[in-house]
Design a protein around this motif. Structure first.
Motif, PDB file in Angstrom:
ATOM      1  N   ALA A 158       9.544  -5.337  -7.215  1.00  0.00           N
ATOM      2  CA  ALA A 158       9.436  -6.451  -6.267  1.00  0.00           C
ATOM      3  C   ALA A 158      10.608  -6.444  -5.288  1.00  0.00           C
ATOM      4  CB  ALA A 158       9.385  -7.781  -7.022  1.00  0.00           C
ATOM      5  N   ALA A 159      11.813  -6.171  -5.785  1.00  0.00           N
ATOM      6  CA  ALA A 159      12.980  -6.133  -4.906  1.00  0.00           C
ATOM      7  C   ALA A 159      12.912  -4.953  -3.937  1.00  0.00           C
ATOM      8  CB  ALA A 159      14.256  -6.063  -5.740  1.00  0.00           C
ATOM      9  N   LEU A 180       6.345   0.452   0.571  1.00  0.00           N
ATOM     10  CA  LEU A 180       5.669  -0.707  -0.017  1.00  0.00           C
ATOM     11  C   LEU A 180       4.521  -0.256  -0.918  1.00  0.00           C
ATOM     12  CD1 LEU A 180       5.944  -3.808   0.192  1.00  0.00           C
ATOM     13  CD2 LEU A 180       4.173  -3.754   1.945  1.00  0.00           C
ATOM     14  N   ALA A 181       3.739   0.728  -0.457  1.00  0.00           N
ATOM     15  CA  ALA A 181       2.625   1.234  -1.263  1.00  0.00           C
ATOM     16  C   ALA A 181       3.121   1.880  -2.549  1.00  0.00           C
ATOM     17  CB  ALA A 181       1.811   2.238  -0.441  1.00  0.00           C
ATOM     18  N   LEU A 182       4.205   2.646  -2.464  1.00  0.00           N
ATOM     19  CA  LEU A 182       4.750   3.285  -3.655  1.00  0.00           C
ATOM     20  C   LEU A 182       5.308   2.256  -4.633  1.00  0.00           C
ATOM     21  CD1 LEU A 182       6.545   6.382  -2.086  1.00  0.00           C
ATOM     22  CD2 LEU A 182       4.455   6.368  -3.448  1.00  0.00           C
ATOM     23  N   SER A 183       5.866   1.159  -4.123  1.00  0.00           N
ATOM     24  CA  SER A 183       6.395   0.107  -4.996  1.00  0.00           C
ATOM     25  C   SER A 183       5.271  -0.531  -5.798  1.00  0.00           C
ATOM     26  CB  SER A 183       7.120  -0.950  -4.171  1.00  0.00           C
ATOM     27  OG  SER A 183       8.237  -0.404  -3.493  1.00  0.00           O
ATOM     28  N   PHE A 189       1.568   1.388 -12.492  1.00  0.00           N
ATOM     29  CA  PHE A 189       1.750   2.369 -13.560  1.00  0.00           C
ATOM     30  C   PHE A 189       2.555   1.763 -14.713  1.00  0.00           C
ATOM     31  CE2 PHE A 189       0.300   5.555 -10.629  1.00  0.00           C
ATOM     32  CZ  PHE A 189      -0.158   6.583 -11.431  1.00  0.00           C
ATOM     33  N   LEU A 190       3.629   1.055 -14.381  1.00  0.00           N
ATOM     34  CA  LEU A 190       4.477   0.475 -15.412  1.00  0.00           C
ATOM     35  C   LEU A 190       3.690  -0.483 -16.304  1.00  0.00           C
ATOM     36  CD1 LEU A 190       7.218  -0.165 -16.745  1.00  0.00           C
ATOM     37  CD2 LEU A 190       7.553  -1.898 -14.955  1.00  0.00           C
TER      38      LEU A 190
END
Length: 383
Positions: A158-159, A180-183, A189-190
């Motif tokens: 989120a950060a 943003l997409a990778l975050s 996944f997590l």
């Protein structure tokens, strides 16, 4: 076109504000790029490099911050958090000139990635210290992290996303869309892994045996596939919102397509060809090779329809590198022509053919196969 000197004079005389001057300069820059895109030949405009001066400044930025890193390490020592904070602040200051005023594409991209790297470094050190990951000596101790890792993991992603949004709002750097997409993908996944872990601990999910691991991995591929579809759908929405590709949202779509392609290609390749990614061979047999060719054809058609080579290039690179790996790995034991050799020949021919006549191929393939109601919503096809 109004010159930069005229705009500066207008600001000094109070005709327009400084913020309006920056917006007008940005519109003029986007209009110039649009003229390039609509020039004869209809090539997709370069979204990364703004010219020779942009390359020159980018080299200077890399040298500047590399030198700053070594200076700070020699003065501060191993205070990595402080070094990252200082470099992040310095990047923001440099971006005020390079990005906000000069709108240099490659330099702005490098600065944006540097800022995100600084933010991720600070977050990693802060969160790693809170969950005491350095104290883990063996994999079994990882189970002790479960009560905390969900919340801290959510905070990390989120950060990171918040840092990308903040940087984009200030500087309008398109690659922040990819960050943003990778975050969001990393967070998905997590929490998928944590959900599976909780199911095993609670007895709702049985721990897979060695023979079941390939099936488990194959089912796990649905997560990146779903994330890839979401990222791809967002990119297409941006493309449909800006058919002529005048605004920064089109550049955001460029990076989103580049991110979505690997997320889509690998799961679809495994699922379509039935490859055993753990214990089996990666080279498909005859029937699977047909499925693979159909998959490549589908990606090519979609890329032509939405006029995005940024979707097609990672796709062909993935299949090409996979085929090269197989040929090198099995060259000594292979008799005859393996299927992947033929696929490599097709991919290489396609790249050359598309590079020589992208818009002509779009016109020949897309126009006859789609209704006019759909064509009017897609990027224009150059005649």
């Amino acid at each position: 076109m109004i010159s930069g000197e005229t705009l500066e004079r207008a600001v000094r005389q109070g005709v327009i504000t400084e913020d309006q001057r920056l917006k007008l300069a940005g519109l003029a820059n986007e209009a110039a790029q649009a003229d390039t895109a609509n020039a004869p030949g209809g090539d997709e405009p370069m979204r990364l490099v703004g010219g020779g001066n942009d390359l020159f400044v980018t080299v200077g930025i890399v040298l500047l911050f590399a030198g700053a890193l070594f200076v700070l390490q020699s003065i501060i020592g191993n205070e990595t958090t402080m070094i990252a904070a200082i470099l992040g602040a310095a990047i923001w200051i440099v971006a005020e000139f390079v990005t906000r005023q000069r709108r240099m594409r490659l330099s702005s991209t490098v600065l944006g990635l540097g800022f995100i790297a600084a933010a991720v470094t600070i977050l990693s050190i802060h969160i790693g210290g809170r969950i005491e990951i350095d104290a883990i000596d063996n994999p079994l101790q990882l189970a002790a992290l479960r009560p905390r890792i969900g919340g801290w993991g959510a905070l990390f992603f989120a950060a990171t996303a918040a840092a990308a949004v903040l940087y984009f709002v200030r500087f309008r750097v398109p690659i922040m869309a990819a960050v943003l997409a990778l975050s969001f993908t990393g967070a998905a996944f997590l929490f998928t892994v944590l959900y599976f872990y909780d199911g095993v601990v609670n007895g709702q999910v049985l721990m897979p045996t060695l023979e079941q691991i390939p099936d488990v991995i194959a089912r796990a591929l649905y997560m990146p596939l779903l994330c890839g579809l979401v990222v791809f759908g967002t990119a297409v929405a941006f493309d449909l919102h800006d058919r002529e590709r005048y605004t920064v949202w089109s550049d955001c779509a460029f990076w989103l397509h580049a991110i979505s392609a690997p997320l889509l290609v690998h799961p679809l390749f495994i699922l379509a060809t039935g490859q055993d990614v753990v214990f089996g061979e990666i080279e498909p047999g005859a029937s699977a090779s047909v499925m693979l060719m159909l998959l490549i054809a589908a990606f090519v058609y979609v890329a032509l329809a939405i006029d995005r080579r940024s979707l097609l290039i990672p796709t062909l690179a993935y299949f090409g590198s996979l085929g090269i790996y197989y040929l090198i790995d099995n060259a000594a034991n292979t008799a005859g022509v393996p299927p992947f050799a033929l696929i490599l020949l097709v991919i290489g021919s396609m790249i050359i053919m598309f590079g020589a006549g992208w818009q002509r191929i779009r016109r020949l393939i897309v126009v006859p196969t789609l209704p006019t109601s759909v064509l009017t919503k897609l990027p224009p096809i150059k005649l």
